[in-house]
Design an enzyme around this catalytic site. Structure first.
Site, PDB file in Angstrom:
ATOM      1  N   ASP A  13     -38.479 -43.705  59.238  1.00 29.23           N
ATOM      2  CA  ASP A  13     -37.331 -44.578  58.959  1.00 29.23           C
ATOM      3  C   ASP A  13     -36.429 -44.639  60.186  1.00 29.23           C
ATOM      4  O   ASP A  13     -36.294 -43.647  60.912  1.00 29.23           O
ATOM      5  CB  ASP A  13     -36.523 -44.032  57.767  1.00 29.23           C
ATOM      6  CG  ASP A  13     -37.097 -44.495  56.435  1.00 29.23           C
ATOM      7  OD1 ASP A  13     -38.181 -45.112  56.435  1.00 29.23           O
ATOM      8  OD2 ASP A  13     -36.458 -44.238  55.403  1.00 29.23           O
ATOM      9  N   ASP A  41     -33.230 -44.820  60.336  1.00 29.48           N
ATOM     10  CA  ASP A  41     -31.897 -44.211  60.236  1.00 29.48           C
ATOM     11  C   ASP A  41     -31.925 -42.698  60.085  1.00 29.48           C
ATOM     12  O   ASP A  41     -30.904 -42.074  59.828  1.00 29.48           O
ATOM     13  CB  ASP A  41     -31.137 -44.843  59.059  1.00 29.48           C
ATOM     14  CG  ASP A  41     -31.965 -44.832  57.787  1.00 29.48           C
ATOM     15  OD1 ASP A  41     -32.816 -43.937  57.616  1.00 29.48           O
ATOM     16  OD2 ASP A  41     -31.786 -45.756  56.962  1.00 29.48           O
ATOM     17  N   TRP A  59     -36.952 -52.482  47.866  1.00 25.94           N
ATOM     18  CA  TRP A  59     -36.792 -51.034  48.011  1.00 25.94           C
ATOM     19  C   TRP A  59     -37.495 -50.223  46.923  1.00 25.94           C
ATOM     20  O   TRP A  59     -37.448 -50.567  45.751  1.00 25.94           O
ATOM     21  CB  TRP A  59     -35.290 -50.692  48.025  1.00 25.94           C
ATOM     22  CG  TRP A  59     -35.027 -49.234  48.201  1.00 25.94           C
ATOM     23  CD1 TRP A  59     -34.895 -48.556  49.378  1.00 25.94           C
ATOM     24  CD2 TRP A  59     -34.911 -48.263  47.159  1.00 25.94           C
ATOM     25  NE1 TRP A  59     -34.696 -47.222  49.132  1.00 25.94           N
ATOM     26  CE2 TRP A  59     -34.703 -47.014  47.774  1.00 25.94           C
ATOM     27  CE3 TRP A  59     -34.966 -48.336  45.761  1.00 25.94           C
ATOM     28  CZ2 TRP A  59     -34.538 -45.839  47.061  1.00 25.94           C
ATOM     29  CZ3 TRP A  59     -34.807 -47.147  45.030  1.00 25.94           C
ATOM     30  CH2 TRP A  59     -34.591 -45.919  45.689  1.00 25.94           C
ATOM     31  N   GLU A 108     -42.834 -47.082  47.375  1.00 17.13           N
ATOM     32  CA  GLU A 108     -44.024 -47.202  48.243  1.00 17.13           C
ATOM     33  C   GLU A 108     -44.416 -45.830  48.803  1.00 17.13           C
ATOM     34  O   GLU A 108     -45.601 -45.554  49.022  1.00 17.13           O
ATOM     35  CB  GLU A 108     -43.777 -48.220  49.369  1.00 17.13           C
ATOM     36  CG  GLU A 108     -42.993 -47.752  50.583  1.00 17.13           C
ATOM     37  CD  GLU A 108     -41.531 -47.423  50.317  1.00 17.13           C
ATOM     38  OE1 GLU A 108     -41.028 -47.834  49.267  1.00 17.13           O
ATOM     39  OE2 GLU A 108     -40.914 -46.744  51.149  1.00 17.13           O
ATOM     40  N   ASP A 109     -43.424 -44.947  48.974  1.00 17.22           N
ATOM     41  CA  ASP A 109     -43.709 -43.599  49.479  1.00 17.22           C
ATOM     42  C   ASP A 109     -44.373 -42.735  48.400  1.00 17.22           C
ATOM     43  O   ASP A 109     -45.268 -41.940  48.688  1.00 17.22           O
ATOM     44  CB  ASP A 109     -42.436 -42.934  50.025  1.00 17.22           C
ATOM     45  CG  ASP A 109     -41.229 -43.135  49.112  1.00 17.22           C
ATOM     46  OD1 ASP A 109     -41.389 -43.701  48.015  1.00 17.22           O
ATOM     47  OD2 ASP A 109     -40.124 -42.706  49.503  1.00 17.22           O
ATOM     48  N   MET A 137     -28.851 -38.620  58.402  1.00 15.70           N
ATOM     49  CA  MET A 137     -29.090 -40.034  58.115  1.00 15.70           C
ATOM     50  C   MET A 137     -27.858 -40.833  58.522  1.00 15.70           C
ATOM     51  O   MET A 137     -26.750 -40.531  58.090  1.00 15.70           O
ATOM     52  CB  MET A 137     -29.407 -40.279  56.641  1.00 15.70           C
ATOM     53  CG  MET A 137     -29.924 -41.703  56.449  1.00 15.70           C
ATOM     54  SD  MET A 137     -30.444 -42.097  54.775  1.00 15.70           S
ATOM     55  CE  MET A 137     -29.117 -43.132  54.267  1.00 15.70           C
ATOM     56  N   HIS A 167     -25.523 -45.957  55.806  1.00 14.43           N
ATOM     57  CA  HIS A 167     -25.725 -47.405  55.594  1.00 14.43           C
ATOM     58  C   HIS A 167     -25.664 -47.706  54.113  1.00 14.43           C
ATOM     59  O   HIS A 167     -25.826 -46.812  53.268  1.00 14.43           O
ATOM     60  CB  HIS A 167     -27.076 -47.858  56.164  1.00 14.43           C
ATOM     61  CG  HIS A 167     -28.247 -47.312  55.431  1.00 14.43           C
ATOM     62  ND1 HIS A 167     -28.798 -47.921  54.337  1.00 14.43           N
ATOM     63  CD2 HIS A 167     -28.973 -46.174  55.622  1.00 14.43           C
ATOM     64  CE1 HIS A 167     -29.824 -47.213  53.903  1.00 14.43           C
ATOM     65  NE2 HIS A 167     -29.941 -46.129  54.664  1.00 14.43           N
ATOM     66  N   ARG A 216     -27.054 -50.649  51.035  1.00 12.17           N
ATOM     67  CA  ARG A 216     -28.330 -51.340  50.811  1.00 12.17           C
ATOM     68  C   ARG A 216     -28.367 -52.666  51.576  1.00 12.17           C
ATOM     69  O   ARG A 216     -27.377 -53.395  51.615  1.00 12.17           O
ATOM     70  CB  ARG A 216     -28.509 -51.608  49.311  1.00 12.17           C
ATOM     71  CG  ARG A 216     -29.946 -51.923  48.942  1.00 12.17           C
ATOM     72  CD  ARG A 216     -30.088 -52.138  47.441  1.00 12.17           C
ATOM     73  NE  ARG A 216     -29.839 -50.939  46.638  1.00 12.17           N
ATOM     74  CZ  ARG A 216     -30.731 -49.951  46.483  1.00 12.17           C
ATOM     75  NH1 ARG A 216     -31.893 -50.015  47.080  1.00 12.17           N
ATOM     76  NH2 ARG A 216     -30.451 -48.917  45.728  1.00 12.17           N
TER      77      ARG A 216
HETATM   78  N1  UDH Z   1     -35.329 -51.081  56.824  1.00 10.49           N
HETATM   79  C1  UDH Z   1     -34.855 -51.931  57.821  1.00 10.49           C
HETATM   80  N2  UDH Z   1     -34.160 -53.038  57.478  1.00 10.49           N
HETATM   81  C2  UDH Z   1     -33.891 -53.341  56.188  1.00 10.49           C
HETATM   82  C3  UDH Z   1     -34.354 -52.475  55.194  1.00 10.49           C
HETATM   83  C4  UDH Z   1     -35.041 -51.346  55.525  1.00 10.49           C
HETATM   84  O1  UDH Z   1     -35.064 -51.710  58.993  1.00 10.49           O
HETATM   85  O2  UDH Z   1     -33.265 -54.363  55.937  1.00 10.49           O
HETATM   86  C5  UDH Z   1     -36.199 -49.932  57.189  1.00 10.49           C
HETATM   87  C6  UDH Z   1     -35.478 -48.874  57.972  1.00 10.49           C
HETATM   88  O3  UDH Z   1     -36.373 -48.225  58.820  1.00 10.49           O
HETATM   89  C7  UDH Z   1     -35.021 -47.945  56.875  1.00 10.49           C
HETATM   90  C8  UDH Z   1     -36.236 -47.964  55.957  1.00 10.49           C
HETATM   91  O4  UDH Z   1     -36.693 -49.297  56.030  1.00 10.49           O
HETATM   92  O5  UDH Z   1     -34.700 -46.692  57.349  1.00 10.49           O
HETATM   93  C9  UDH Z   1     -35.960 -47.555  54.532  1.00 10.49           C
HETATM   94  O6  UDH Z   1     -34.956 -48.370  53.946  1.00 10.49           O
HETATM   95  P1  UDH Z   1     -33.557 -47.795  53.503  1.00 10.49           P
HETATM   96  O7  UDH Z   1     -32.934 -47.059  54.596  1.00 10.49           O
HETATM   97  O8  UDH Z   1     -32.739 -48.918  52.968  1.00 10.49           O
HETATM   98  O9  UDH Z   1     -33.919 -46.798  52.336  1.00 10.49           O
HETATM   99  P2  UDH Z   1     -33.026 -45.597  51.827  1.00 10.49           P
HETATM  100  O10 UDH Z   1     -33.799 -44.943  50.743  1.00 10.49           O
HETATM  101  O11 UDH Z   1     -31.719 -46.320  51.264  1.00 10.49           O
HETATM  102  O12 UDH Z   1     -32.505 -44.748  52.915  1.00 10.49           O
HETATM  103  C10 UDH Z   1     -31.696 -46.882  50.057  1.00 10.49           C
HETATM  104  C11 UDH Z   1     -30.470 -47.759  49.893  1.00 10.49           C
HETATM  105  C12 UDH Z   1     -29.206 -47.011  50.086  1.00 10.49           C
HETATM  106  C13 UDH Z   1     -28.195 -47.384  49.089  1.00 10.49           C
HETATM  107  C14 UDH Z   1     -27.053 -46.445  49.103  1.00 10.49           C
HETATM  108  C15 UDH Z   1     -26.223 -46.572  47.882  1.00 10.49           C
HETATM  109  N3  UDH Z   1     -25.711 -45.302  47.539  1.00 10.49           N
HETATM  110 MN    MN Z   2     -31.995 -45.137  54.885  1.00 14.26          MN
END
Ligand code: UDH
Ligand code: MN
Length: 393
Positions: A200, A202, A262, A265-266, A292, A295, A297
């Protein structure tokens, strides 16, 4: 006999003697000069032969030296010792800082030894060739911070590595898993990588003892991250950053291509891994630590409402949904100084557009199905709870 006749007689004998002596002298001179010549000639011939021998020996020696030097070059290359299992440059835990004003030029300046996104140690031959695959869209600042920390991190680990950013073009739903499949397939076109890190954008590793190498079993590297109190999100979590060998990933047919938006997939990949009787390994919690970058959504990556349905059918579809069915439109491959940027288009081609654009003004002439059968196909797909790529393409 009178005196005069005696003298005459003597002189005659004397003359004969003289002639004989003269002849002998001529013979002696001739022989001696020949002998002298040959005696003098022999060293000449000898030295000639000697010189020739010397020349050929020199030539042979030169050839030998040349051969030895090439052997040396080869042996220097082939016997350049392997890097140690534990790099001497590791620093352990670190507190990461992210400078708000950081630019790509600054990161490039800090990493002059990285070319076209790649680097390998000069002092030893790396234990593994590792491709880092980063799915990406609209996260430029996160990418910058990750590159800033990851390059020195991987160099301290003495790896032969390349960083690939797989960028999804357009505004269609984000598909992290499919981007990673594309990364795997495209990266293998330019190098026979041993190991793949699915990363990822981030998540930044805090401890360089968290080795970005592959093992006998697939590895999950994110044991904890700052925003979850450095605890595993849930038992069986296999997201964020994972490491699989070329063969492990190919054995499970890669990721599913069908997770749009979202989530899950993992988990799908973990099920594939377990179905192949492999076991997920993790580093210890003090090593598997990540920061992390905060960020919210992203637009275009809303939670996938079909994810639970998709998870239930892994065992049925994994063989036909994955690396072997991953179709995409490759827009570009750019070798930037710090990373290789692969841009792909997942937008729907005409056939599926027909199904989705029933209400749109786009004429349906490209469709092989009638409007009625399109509706039926769409219904069937909804009933089965999945948008299989086989149906899309
Ligand atoms: N990613 C992108 N662009 C996007 C979406 C996802 O580059 O528009 C990639 C990026 O590498 C990211 C990964 O996909 O690190 C996973 O997506 P994510 O970071 O959105 O997933 P995560 O589980 O966050 O970290 C979920 C949403 C967070 C919501 C927080 C509310 N509390
Ligand atoms: Mn993330």
């Amino acid at each position: 006999m009178g005196l005069s006749s005696v003298i005459l007689h003597l002189s005659y004998k004397f003359r004969l003697l003289l002639i004989f002596i003269l002849c002998m002298m001529v013979v002696a001179w001739a022989t001696s000069s020949y002998l002298v010549d040959t005696v003098q000639e022999t060293p000449k011939a000898k030295s000639l032969v000697e010189n020739f021998r010397k020349a050929t020996m020199l030539e042979k020696e030169n050839q030998k030296k040349k051969a030895m030097s090439t052997v040396e070059v080869h042996t220097v290359k082939s016997t350049m010792s392997h890097c140690p299992a534990l790099s001497p440059y590791l620093q352990g835990p670190s507190q990461l800082k992210f400078k708000a004003s950081l630019t790509l030029e600054e990161v490039q300046k800090e990493n002059p030894q990285v070319a076209k996104g790649r680097h390998r140690p000069v002092e030893c031959s790396a234990l593994q060739r590792v491709a880092i695959l980063i799915p990406h869209r609209n996260r430029e600042t996160h990418l910058l911070y990750l590159l800033e920390h990851l390059h020195p991190f991987l160099q301290r680990q003495q790896l032969d590595y390349g960083i690939y950013v797989i960028h999804q073009a357009g505004n269609t739903k984000f598909n992290r898993a499919k981007l990673l499949n594309v990364g795997y397939l495209e990266a293998l076109k330019e190098e026979n990588w041993d190991c793949f890190i699915f990363h990822d954008v981030d998540l930044v590793p805090e401890n360089d003892f968290n080795m970005y190498t592959c093992d006998k079993q697939p590895k999950h590297l994110v044991v904890g991250r700052n925003n979850t109190g450095y605890r595993l999100r849930y038992q069986g979590y296999f997201g964020g950053v994972t490491a699989l060998t070329r063969d492990q990933f190919s054995k499970v047919n890669g990721f599913s291509n069908n997770y749009w938006g979202w989530g899950a997939e993992d988990d799908d990949l973990r099920i594939r891994v377990e179905m192949q009787k492999m076991r997920v390994m993790r580093p210890s919690p003090d090593v598997g630590k990540y920061t992390m970058i905060f960020h919210t959504r992203d637009r275009g990556n809303e939670a996938n409402g079909e994810r639970m349905k998709l998870l239930r059918q892994v065992s049925r579809v994994w063989k036909t949904d994955g690396l072997n069915s991953c179709s995409y439109k490759l827009l570009s491959v750019e070798h930037n100084p710090l990373y290789i940027n692969i841009t792909v288009d997942f937008s729907m081609p005409p056939k599926i557009s027909c199904i989705n654009l029933e209400t749109s003004a786009v004429p349906l002439i490209a469709c092989s199905e009638t409007a009625k059968t399109q509706k039926e196909t769409a219904k069937k797909q909804r009933r089965h709870g999945a948008r299989s790529d086989a149906a899309i393409y």
